[in-house]
Design an enzyme around this catalytic site. Structure first.
Site, PDB file in Angstrom:
ATOM      1  N   ARG A 176       0.820  -1.229   0.000  1.00  0.00           N
ATOM      2  CA  ARG A 176       0.000   0.000   0.000  1.00  0.00           C
ATOM      3  C   ARG A 176       0.849   1.273   0.000  1.00  0.00           C
ATOM      4  O   ARG A 176       0.431   2.317   0.468  1.00  0.00           O
ATOM      5  CB  ARG A 176      -0.975   0.030   1.178  1.00  0.00           C
ATOM      6  N   LYS A 187       3.085  11.406 -11.168  1.00  0.00           N
ATOM      7  CA  LYS A 187       2.197  10.596 -12.020  1.00  0.00           C
ATOM      8  C   LYS A 187       2.897   9.274 -12.302  1.00  0.00           C
ATOM      9  O   LYS A 187       4.025   9.254 -12.791  1.00  0.00           O
ATOM     10  CB  LYS A 187       1.917  11.305 -13.340  1.00  0.00           C
ATOM     11  N   GLU A 224       9.738  18.310 -24.719  1.00  0.00           N
ATOM     12  CA  GLU A 224       9.082  18.525 -23.424  1.00  0.00           C
ATOM     13  C   GLU A 224       9.725  19.689 -22.663  1.00  0.00           C
ATOM     14  O   GLU A 224       9.127  20.226 -21.741  1.00  0.00           O
ATOM     15  CB  GLU A 224       9.131  17.252 -22.562  1.00  0.00           C
ATOM     16  N   LYS A 233       7.572  23.079 -13.551  1.00  0.00           N
ATOM     17  CA  LYS A 233       6.695  21.944 -13.238  1.00  0.00           C
ATOM     18  C   LYS A 233       6.398  21.893 -11.741  1.00  0.00           C
ATOM     19  O   LYS A 233       5.258  21.635 -11.331  1.00  0.00           O
ATOM     20  CB  LYS A 233       7.327  20.632 -13.716  1.00  0.00           C
ATOM     21  N   GLU A 255      -4.267  17.462 -10.855  1.00  0.00           N
ATOM     22  CA  GLU A 255      -4.735  17.904 -12.172  1.00  0.00           C
ATOM     23  C   GLU A 255      -6.242  18.165 -12.201  1.00  0.00           C
ATOM     24  O   GLU A 255      -6.979  17.618 -13.025  1.00  0.00           O
ATOM     25  CB  GLU A 255      -4.347  16.882 -13.251  1.00  0.00           C
ATOM     26  N   ARG A 308      -2.671  22.071 -13.871  1.00  0.00           N
ATOM     27  CA  ARG A 308      -1.686  21.049 -14.265  1.00  0.00           C
ATOM     28  C   ARG A 308      -1.946  20.553 -15.688  1.00  0.00           C
ATOM     29  O   ARG A 308      -1.027  20.107 -16.373  1.00  0.00           O
ATOM     30  CB  ARG A 308      -1.687  19.882 -13.269  1.00  0.00           C
ATOM     31  N   ASN A 356      -0.098  19.369 -20.468  1.00  0.00           N
ATOM     32  CA  ASN A 356      -0.473  18.460 -21.563  1.00  0.00           C
ATOM     33  C   ASN A 356      -0.492  19.160 -22.917  1.00  0.00           C
ATOM     34  O   ASN A 356      -1.037  18.608 -23.878  1.00  0.00           O
ATOM     35  CB  ASN A 356      -1.849  17.843 -21.277  1.00  0.00           C
ATOM     36  N   HIS A 387      -0.285  17.142 -26.046  1.00  0.00           N
ATOM     37  CA  HIS A 387      -0.457  15.734 -25.698  1.00  0.00           C
ATOM     38  C   HIS A 387      -1.755  15.118 -26.218  1.00  0.00           C
ATOM     39  O   HIS A 387      -1.815  13.911 -26.412  1.00  0.00           O
ATOM     40  CB  HIS A 387      -0.362  15.538 -24.181  1.00  0.00           C
ATOM     41  N   HIS A 432      -0.782  12.012 -28.092  1.00  0.00           N
ATOM     42  CA  HIS A 432      -1.180  10.666 -27.648  1.00  0.00           C
ATOM     43  C   HIS A 432      -1.967   9.946 -28.744  1.00  0.00           C
ATOM     44  O   HIS A 432      -1.816   8.737 -28.943  1.00  0.00           O
ATOM     45  CB  HIS A 432      -2.015  10.734 -26.368  1.00  0.00           C
ATOM     46  N   HIS A 468       7.538   9.282 -27.786  1.00  0.00           N
ATOM     47  CA  HIS A 468       6.620  10.195 -27.107  1.00  0.00           C
ATOM     48  C   HIS A 468       6.977  11.672 -27.337  1.00  0.00           C
ATOM     49  O   HIS A 468       6.121  12.476 -27.690  1.00  0.00           O
ATOM     50  CB  HIS A 468       6.568   9.866 -25.616  1.00  0.00           C
TER      51      HIS A 468
HETATM   52  N1  GLY Z   1       3.425  15.103 -17.823  1.00  0.00           N
HETATM   53  C1  GLY Z   1       2.334  15.877 -17.426  1.00  0.00           C
HETATM   54  C2  GLY Z   1       2.173  15.939 -15.945  1.00  0.00           C
HETATM   55  O1  GLY Z   1       3.010  15.462 -15.199  1.00  0.00           O
HETATM   56  O2  GLY Z   1       1.176  16.441 -15.489  1.00  0.00           O
END
Ligand code: GLY
Length: 387
Positions: free
Chosen positions: A131, A153, A195, A236, A246, A250, A254, A257, A261, A276
């Site tokens: 956990r 993430k 990025e 960031k 998010e 946040r 993206n 993206h 994606h 990517h």
């Molecule tokens: N890569 C986008 C984020 O970490 O929110």
């Protein structure tokens, strides 16, 4: 004009991520890994499981293991195959089992040594075994240093789309040793650069100008590289600190993206065609063109973004994808729209895009009409293969 920025060579740059009890530091610089024993010892663990891929592990796991032993930790190595296909349930099961076999307890550490794939997979394993076990990110790609290793993430891919199964689990420390990037192929540097320059396009036009003038130094491993990683991590960290889960800002991260994606999906996550960061570069160029089509952005800004990405060696048009200039080579408008519909940014079937009013003026555009997206994609496809 490119603004003057402090690119002096410094031994270490430390960027805090402020998240109350889950706060941590990102330590950036050449050689920071070899000197990290005191920082690791301070975490108070007795053992660490290093999760890495076969390629990165052969280059860097012995030095990391030696450093952990100097810090007084029992170290073991769990190796997975390189590549996006590794972000799957079967590998997750293997990694979780190996962490338990290595007798890693809750107070111990999982260390992700690798690029975004390893970071996401190892972080997710750390989030769910017992956990939740603490983990440390040691990103070894530029993309991971400027983006995926920061912010918590973690996850794996599903047949339905990328990163659809996962958890937020913040690392306890990020060690971004920029010397580890010296062995990266140019293609990986370019992908990570996409990025990086993204942070200029989101809300920092001065950083975009600086990147425009200094990208060769980032590629070549000069002090510009550490500077760029620091600026990206600071940006960031600030966004993550105000919107960890998010629910708001946040999503700006993206940029590029939603398109990117979808392109990764319709090209079958085939790294010979698109990786990517390349997909993000192409997606950012598309986001700017779509913003122009929506009457939001001066076309000169979209042209400047495209010219810069092309100069830095990144794809900006569908025809730049191998096979993308063939009819059906990247699927149809419906294929692309279908791929977007699985995006995590879909709410009640309406698409959310990150669009731009200009360079450094990105914003979250909710409820974008599907017909507008359809028309734009049809135009992009027609431009790529004359279909
Ligand atoms: N890569 C986008 C984020 O970490 O929110």
């Amino acid at each position: 004009m490119a603004e003057a920025m402090d690119v002096a060579q410094k031994a270490q740059r430390v960027v805090p991520v402020a998240l109350d009890a889950r706060s941590y530091e990102i330590v950036i610089g050449r050689g920071v890994l070899a000197d990290a024993n005191a920082r690791l010892a301070a975490l108070g663990a007795r053992a660490a499981a290093i999760v890495t891929d076969e390629h990165v592990g052969s280059l860097h796991a012995p030095a990391l293991t030696a450093m952990l032993e100097r810090a007084g930790l029992r170290a073991s190595v769990i190796s997975v195959k390189p590549g996006e296909a590794t972000k799957a349930f079967s590998t997750l099961e293997h990694v979780c089992g190996a962490i338990l076999d290595a007798r890693i307890e809750r107070g111990d550490l999982v260390i992700a040594l690798g690029g975004g794939v390893v970071g996401d997979l190892a972080g997710f394993a750390a989030a769910i075994v017992r956990r939740g076990i603490r983990f440390v990110q040691v990103p070894t790609s530029l993309l991971a240093q400027v983006d995926s290793s920061v912010g918590g993430k973690t996850g794996i891919n599903a047949p339905q789309g990328k990163n659809l199964i996962g958890a937020f689990h913040q690392p306890s420390l990020v060690l971004a040793d920029t010397a580890l990037l010296d062995t990266l192929p140019l293609r990986e540097i370019r992908a990570g650069y996409a990025e990086t320059v993204k942070y200029g396009l989101i809300d920092n036009p001065a950083f975009f100008d600086w990147c425009d003038a200094n990208w060769p130094g980032i590629y070549g491993g000069g002090p510009e590289r550490e500077h760029a990683v620091e600026i990206a991590c600071r940006a960031k960290a600030a966004i993550v600190a105000r919107d960890e889960r998010e629910t708001g800002d946040r999503a700006l991260l993206n940029l590029g993206h939603t398109f990117g994606h979808a392109l990764e999906r319709v090209t079958g996550y085939d790294s010979t065609r698109l990786i990517h960061g390349e997909a993000v570069a192409l997606g950012m160029a598309q986001a700017f063109r779509f913003s122009v089509a929506q009457g939001l952005c001066d076309p000169r800004d979209a042209e400047r973004v495209e010219a810069h990405l092309r100069e830095a060696g990144l794809p900006t048009r569908l025809a730049d994808i191998p096979g993308g200039d063939m009819p059906g080579g990247i699927g149809s408008v419906d294929d692309l729209l279908g791929a977007m519909a699985q995006d995590k940014k879909v709410v009640g079937g309406a698409l959310t895009f990150i669009l731009a009013r200009g360079i450094g003026a990105s914003f979250i555009a909710k409820g974008v009409p599907a017909d507008d997206v359809r028309a734009f994609l049809a135009q992009e496809l027609a431009g790529s293969n004359g279909a």
